[in-house]
Design an enzyme around this catalytic site. Sequence first.
Site, PDB file in Angstrom:
ATOM      1  N   HIS A  50      73.123  39.426  48.951  1.00  0.00           N
ATOM      2  CA  HIS A  50      72.618  39.803  50.267  1.00  0.00           C
ATOM      3  C   HIS A  50      71.812  41.103  50.199  1.00  0.00           C
ATOM      4  O   HIS A  50      72.266  42.172  50.610  1.00  0.00           O
ATOM      5  CB  HIS A  50      73.774  39.923  51.261  1.00  0.00           C
ATOM      6  CG  HIS A  50      74.264  38.595  51.744  1.00  0.00           C
ATOM      7  ND1 HIS A  50      75.502  38.416  52.337  1.00  0.00           N
ATOM      8  CD2 HIS A  50      73.681  37.373  51.722  1.00  0.00           C
ATOM      9  CE1 HIS A  50      75.644  37.127  52.650  1.00  0.00           C
ATOM     10  NE2 HIS A  50      74.555  36.492  52.284  1.00  0.00           N
ATOM     11  N   CYS A 105      80.504  34.945  41.679  1.00  0.00           N
ATOM     12  CA  CYS A 105      81.144  36.106  41.063  1.00  0.00           C
ATOM     13  C   CYS A 105      82.507  35.700  40.509  1.00  0.00           C
ATOM     14  O   CYS A 105      83.293  35.041  41.213  1.00  0.00           O
ATOM     15  CB  CYS A 105      81.313  37.220  42.089  1.00  0.00           C
ATOM     16  SG  CYS A 105      82.236  38.641  41.448  1.00  0.00           S
ATOM     17  N   HIS A 133      80.694  34.080  57.000  1.00  0.00           N
ATOM     18  CA  HIS A 133      80.177  34.657  55.760  1.00  0.00           C
ATOM     19  C   HIS A 133      80.225  33.598  54.662  1.00  0.00           C
ATOM     20  O   HIS A 133      81.199  32.845  54.558  1.00  0.00           O
ATOM     21  CB  HIS A 133      81.013  35.875  55.351  1.00  0.00           C
ATOM     22  CG  HIS A 133      80.424  36.657  54.223  1.00  0.00           C
ATOM     23  ND1 HIS A 133      80.561  36.272  52.906  1.00  0.00           N
ATOM     24  CD2 HIS A 133      79.683  37.800  54.206  1.00  0.00           C
ATOM     25  CE1 HIS A 133      79.938  37.147  52.133  1.00  0.00           C
ATOM     26  NE2 HIS A 133      79.397  38.081  52.898  1.00  0.00           N
ATOM     27  N   GLU A 135      80.856  33.637  51.532  1.00  0.00           N
ATOM     28  CA  GLU A 135      82.041  33.681  50.667  1.00  0.00           C
ATOM     29  C   GLU A 135      83.244  33.054  51.352  1.00  0.00           C
ATOM     30  O   GLU A 135      84.013  32.308  50.735  1.00  0.00           O
ATOM     31  CB  GLU A 135      82.365  35.121  50.260  1.00  0.00           C
ATOM     32  CG  GLU A 135      83.582  35.193  49.339  1.00  0.00           C
ATOM     33  CD  GLU A 135      84.086  36.601  49.090  1.00  0.00           C
ATOM     34  OE1 GLU A 135      85.293  36.750  48.828  1.00  0.00           O
ATOM     35  OE2 GLU A 135      83.281  37.558  49.153  1.00  0.00           O
TER      36      GLU A 135
END
Length: 325
Positions: A50, A105, A133, A135
Amino acid sequence: MTAEVTAADAEVLLAQPRGFCAGVDRAIDIVERALELHGAPIYVRHEIVHNRYVVEDLRGKGAVFIDELDQAPAGAIVVFSAHGVSQAVRGEAEARGLRVFDATCPLVTKVHIEVARMRAAGREIVMIGHKGHPEVEGTLGQAQGGMYLVETVEDVAALQVSDPGNLAYVTQTTLSVDDAAAVAGALKARFPGIVEPKKSDICYATQNRQDAVKLLAPECDLVLVVGSTNSSNSNRLREVAERKGVAAYLIDGAHAIDPAWLQGRRSIGITAGASAPEVLVQQVVERVRELGAVSVRTMPGLEESVAFPLPKGLSRKIAQTESLE
């Protein structure tokens, strides 16, 4: 000096650590290596990280950013962003014959593994995170049902679960450490038997950058956080500074600085979110110097040495290519 000078004789303090984390470095490297190996276009599902500067830089090199996989042609090369994806997205990629390089990640993958293990043990899972979001969407999508999302202590009070005696919780990796602790505390108070992660889900970089701002803010009368508005961890840094009673602004770069913010400031702190490159920090420092700051000092802090390897499939392709050169 010009009439624009507003921070006459001010000192600039740089937070340490700041900027790129190992997961962001790895994600950007994956896109760049994929472009080197296969040429453009390389499709990237969602923003790789982001940060507007990073995204535009990669777009200029041939990356095509898409919202959904059906925007990529069958058989195309696709990179999953650092935020991770749901099992449904992985299944869709396989069904469409897409060649995937996964830039999730490793610390997000750790949370995905926790979710799978806890659900396999029959536990329902409460996730602490921000609705919408990427994630969070990816982590919730690791299980078919049996998961709940809370953002605040108030959400915990209103939460209705199927089996209060058989719960576990996980967290988004980029939350405010203090806010997450408060929500986790509320969960443990309401559900005393809830199982917590073996190790905090909040990543080392999030923790370290927030700790650095806690040290920085008391030394400053203004804090500038370099990061994009859709960056969760960058927003949290601004909030940490504000909670220390210091005026703070989240900026994409030097161009976003309002000289009026610096009027009469004697000490200006600068930090950067985990997805913001150091080049933007240095441009901000230069702009603040143009506005009158006379010195720059880096605060004492942690020197990070974390690094994550590239995905095995990509590493093999790189090795094969290099062996032919």
